[in-house]
Design an enzyme around this catalytic site. Structure first.
Site, PDB file in Angstrom:
ATOM      1  N   ALA A 137       0.849  -1.191   0.000  1.00  0.00           N
ATOM      2  CA  ALA A 137       0.000   0.000   0.000  1.00  0.00           C
ATOM      3  C   ALA A 137       0.882   1.238   0.000  1.00  0.00           C
ATOM      4  O   ALA A 137       1.986   1.224   0.550  1.00  0.00           O
ATOM      5  CB  ALA A 137      -0.906   0.010   1.228  1.00  0.00           C
ATOM      6  N   ALA A 139       0.356   5.330   0.804  1.00  0.00           N
ATOM      7  CA  ALA A 139      -0.523   6.413   1.257  1.00  0.00           C
ATOM      8  C   ALA A 139       0.225   7.738   1.190  1.00  0.00           C
ATOM      9  O   ALA A 139       1.409   7.785   0.849  1.00  0.00           O
ATOM     10  CB  ALA A 139      -0.987   6.131   2.686  1.00  0.00           C
ATOM     11  N   SER A 140      -0.478   8.801   1.495  1.00  0.00           N
ATOM     12  CA  SER A 140       0.112  10.137   1.379  1.00  0.00           C
ATOM     13  C   SER A 140       1.219  10.366   2.398  1.00  0.00           C
ATOM     14  O   SER A 140       2.169  11.095   2.139  1.00  0.00           O
ATOM     15  CB  SER A 140      -0.971  11.208   1.529  1.00  0.00           C
ATOM     16  OG  SER A 140      -1.664  11.030   2.740  1.00  0.00           O
ATOM     17  N   GLN A 143       4.367   4.426   3.318  1.00  0.00           N
ATOM     18  CA  GLN A 143       4.265   3.267   2.444  1.00  0.00           C
ATOM     19  C   GLN A 143       4.348   2.018   3.311  1.00  0.00           C
ATOM     20  O   GLN A 143       5.036   2.011   4.335  1.00  0.00           O
ATOM     21  CB  GLN A 143       5.414   3.299   1.433  1.00  0.00           C
ATOM     22  CG  GLN A 143       5.172   2.531   0.161  1.00  0.00           C
ATOM     23  CD  GLN A 143       5.980   3.121  -0.995  1.00  0.00           C
ATOM     24  OE1 GLN A 143       5.544   4.073  -1.627  1.00  0.00           O
ATOM     25  NE2 GLN A 143       7.149   2.553  -1.268  1.00  0.00           N
ATOM     26  N   VAL A 144       3.676   0.936   2.893  1.00  0.00           N
ATOM     27  CA  VAL A 144       3.568  -0.255   3.737  1.00  0.00           C
ATOM     28  C   VAL A 144       4.173  -1.465   3.023  1.00  0.00           C
ATOM     29  O   VAL A 144       3.939  -1.680   1.826  1.00  0.00           O
ATOM     30  CB  VAL A 144       2.095  -0.543   4.091  1.00  0.00           C
ATOM     31  CG1 VAL A 144       2.010  -1.713   5.080  1.00  0.00           C
ATOM     32  CG2 VAL A 144       1.429   0.692   4.676  1.00  0.00           C
ATOM     33  N   LYS A 158       5.399   0.193   8.295  1.00  0.00           N
ATOM     34  CA  LYS A 158       5.031   1.501   7.764  1.00  0.00           C
ATOM     35  C   LYS A 158       6.288   2.361   7.710  1.00  0.00           C
ATOM     36  O   LYS A 158       6.976   2.513   8.732  1.00  0.00           O
ATOM     37  CB  LYS A 158       3.990   2.191   8.654  1.00  0.00           C
ATOM     38  CG  LYS A 158       2.553   1.806   8.374  1.00  0.00           C
ATOM     39  CD  LYS A 158       1.622   2.711   9.179  1.00  0.00           C
ATOM     40  CE  LYS A 158       0.176   2.409   8.898  1.00  0.00           C
ATOM     41  NZ  LYS A 158      -0.727   3.318   9.651  1.00  0.00           N
ATOM     42  N   ASP A 292     -11.854   5.155  13.495  1.00  0.00           N
ATOM     43  CA  ASP A 292     -11.865   5.002  12.035  1.00  0.00           C
ATOM     44  C   ASP A 292     -12.302   3.583  11.695  1.00  0.00           C
ATOM     45  O   ASP A 292     -11.563   2.807  11.083  1.00  0.00           O
ATOM     46  CB  ASP A 292     -10.471   5.300  11.474  1.00  0.00           C
ATOM     47  CG  ASP A 292     -10.494   5.536   9.964  1.00  0.00           C
ATOM     48  OD1 ASP A 292     -11.583   5.720   9.403  1.00  0.00           O
ATOM     49  OD2 ASP A 292      -9.416   5.525   9.346  1.00  0.00           O
TER      50      ASP A 292
END
Length: 561
Positions: A137, A139-140, A143-144, A158, A292
């Protein structure tokens, strides 16, 4: 304001121009024109800029979403925060902003590995036996990756993007500098730009430090440490730093993959019930909850166990907030809009601009509309959105705690309905009432609340002489003359004596009750019967004092008649 805009132009001119160009591209040139007008320094020419036809045909929400998406992480996060603020924005705008995702281009894995080594002070080979160089993944913020530790445990990593902190801080500074101009443009909305930017800054700066997420996960694991229904992944704190987070890999089925869950033959209604029960436990027992709870952040391990991931967004509620919710619900059930207004006034939600009579009328209509509808047919999300619409219209400001809680409940209800289409508000409502009153009758909570009230009273009494002294100083300084010629001084003295007597008796009564309750609640009380009888005697004495106090109050009222 002009001087501030000029500083933006010279310190962050490249980024500022990028932002302006994107805003103009999506039809928000009026914002740049306003900033140009109020500021000095570099101006962005928007006179010849015109959005393309396909952009012109979009709604305001669509254009805003695309603009924020193109502007990058700071603005994506701002949009995501705004998408939770149903008290500020209309539903059509919310529907667009919730589509904002962190899906961005990946950055080079060699860079990510270098960051891991720099942060942990160890080589990749020292920590992992396997490291999958293909990110799972992007993300802004980070990164994963998948990896396997030396002891064979499967983990996810992460890694924060390089230079992302500098970009975000630059964007936040620009936003703060132009907030005055933006506030004027959105003055018709109940949005405080300064407050929103403070919330945005706090959340983004927390997300830039993975230690916050790690601590949240550790606390959540402690909450469910004895639970067979909820599993929280282990955080490897020895490898976790500000820019790197290493967490146990959860191998289950994402809640969003309903078809696969049903293929397993698992009872989705049971899974929904587990999720709701887990949320209520977080709220009522700990005042700390995963905020969330969309299907992508919940894994199903079996039909009797779920797991949470991603602890970057956490909500907290205190007893005052829960008491407010209870009072508000009771007032609504009584169809008492005056009481609703009093409750909102207690938490400073009603401002000077609020049309109280108009609010009362619409709120009464809404209560009558929903009152006779069976709970099975009511959507909590619909009701909360309707309440938020009223609050928006009448400029009623809700505490951030309540907004986060309401947003999470709406998301939770939507998630539960994907698992169980027949899921109704009755389950959450009954559980809410049950948990609340279970908490209210808990002897430990009663003792703590009583002790808190006594401490408040004692603090007020302690500060009273100082407050009187301050008032007298102000009176003396301003040469204010108070005429007391027609005041019956004798009656004033009697009132003070009565008040002092009643207050003293009330304090003694409260002290005896608290002391006796603490003794009764002690686990060692059965070992000493003398102390037990003393506590019982304390309750008896407090009953006598309470009875005398009531008689005195009644006598005073009879005298006044």
């Amino acid at each position: 304001m002009g001087g501030e805009i000029m500083r933006i132009s010279y310190r962050h001119i490249k980024r500022y121009k990028e932002i302006a160009q994107v805003m103009v591209k999506y039809g928000f040139s009026f914002i740049i024109e306003r900033i140009n007008k109020e500021g000095s320094g570099s101006k962005i020419d928007v006179s010849s800029s015109e959005p393309k036809d396909d952009i012109k045909n979009m709604t305001s929400g669509q254009r805003l979403r695309l603009a924020l998406q193109e502007l990058g992480p700071t603005y994506i996060k701002m949009g995501q925060i705004l998408s939770t603020r149903r008290d500020l924005l209309d539903q059509d705008m919310i529907d667009e902003l919730v589509k904002l995702r962190d899906d961005v281009e990946t950055f080079d894995t060699d860079v990510a590995m270098a960051i891991i080594e720099e942060e942990t002070g160890r080589n990749i080979e020292e920590i992992f036996s396997e490291f999958d160089k293909e990110p799972i993944a992007a993300a802004s913020i980070g990164q994963v990756y998948n990896a396997v530790l030396k002891d064979g445990e499967k983990v996810v990593i992460k890694v924060q993007r390089p230079d992302i902190e500098e970009t975000i801080k630059s964007d936040l500074e620009i936003l703060k500098r132009v907030s005055g101009s933006i506030q004027d443009i959105i003055k018709d909305y109940n949005i405080d730009m300064k407050e929103m930017l403070e919330e945005l800054s706090s959340q983004l700066l927390r997300e830039l430090d993975y230690n916050f997420e790690a601590v949240n996960a550790v606390k959540m694991k402690r909450i469910f440490q004895n639970s067979d229904e909820v599993y929280i992944p282990e955080i490897h704190m020895e490898y976790t730093t500000k820019r790197v987070l290493i967490m146990e890999r959860i191998e289950g089925i994402k809640l969003s993959d309903i078809d696969l869950i049903r293929e397993k033959g698992w009872d989705t209604k049971k899974i929904a019930h587990i999720g709701v029960k887990a949320f209520l436990r977080q709220v009522f027992d700990f005042g700390f909850f995963h905020a969330d709870q969309h299907p992508g952040n919940i894994f199903v391990l079996s039909e009797s166990q779920i797991a949470y991931i991603d602890f970057g967004m956490i909500g907290m509620v205190d007893n005052r907030t829960l008491n407010f919710l209870n009072k508000f619900a009771l007032a609504a059930s009584e169809k008492n809009v005056d009481k609703i207004v009093r409750v909102l006034t207690e938490i400073d939600a009603i401002g000077e601009e609020t049309d109280i009579e108009g609010f009362k009328g619409e709120m009464l209509y809404m209560i009558h509309y929903y009152y006779d509808i069976p709970l099975e047919r009511i959507s909590i999300g619909t009701v909360l959105n309707e309440i938020f619409r009223f609050f928006r219209k009448y400029k009623i400001t809700m505490p951030p705690q309540l907004i986060t809680l309401a947003k999470t409940i709406i998301t939770l209800e939507g998630t539960a309905r994907t698992l169980d289409p027949e899921f109704s508000a009755r389950e959450i409502s009954r559980a809410f009432i049950k948990n609340y009153y279970k908490s209210k009758i808990n002897p430990k909570n009663i003792v703590m609340e009583t002790r808190g009230n006594i401490e408040d009273i004692l603090l007020d009494l302690k500060n009273l002489p100082k407050q009187i002294k301050n008032v007298l100083r102000i009176v003396e300084k301003n040469n204010v003359k108070i005429s007391v010629e027609e005041v019956k001084m004798t009656r004033i003295e009697d009132c003070i004596k009565e008040l002092t007597t009643q207050m003293t008796m009330a304090l003694v009564l409260a002290s005896i009750i608290v002391g006796s309750s603490l003794i009764i609640a002690s686990p060692n009380i059965e070992r000493n019967m003398g102390i037990k009888y003393m506590a019982i005697a304390g309750f008896f004495i407090s009953f006598i004092i309470g009875l005398i106090l009531v008689i005195e109050i009644v006598k005073v009222k009879i005298k006044k008649r």
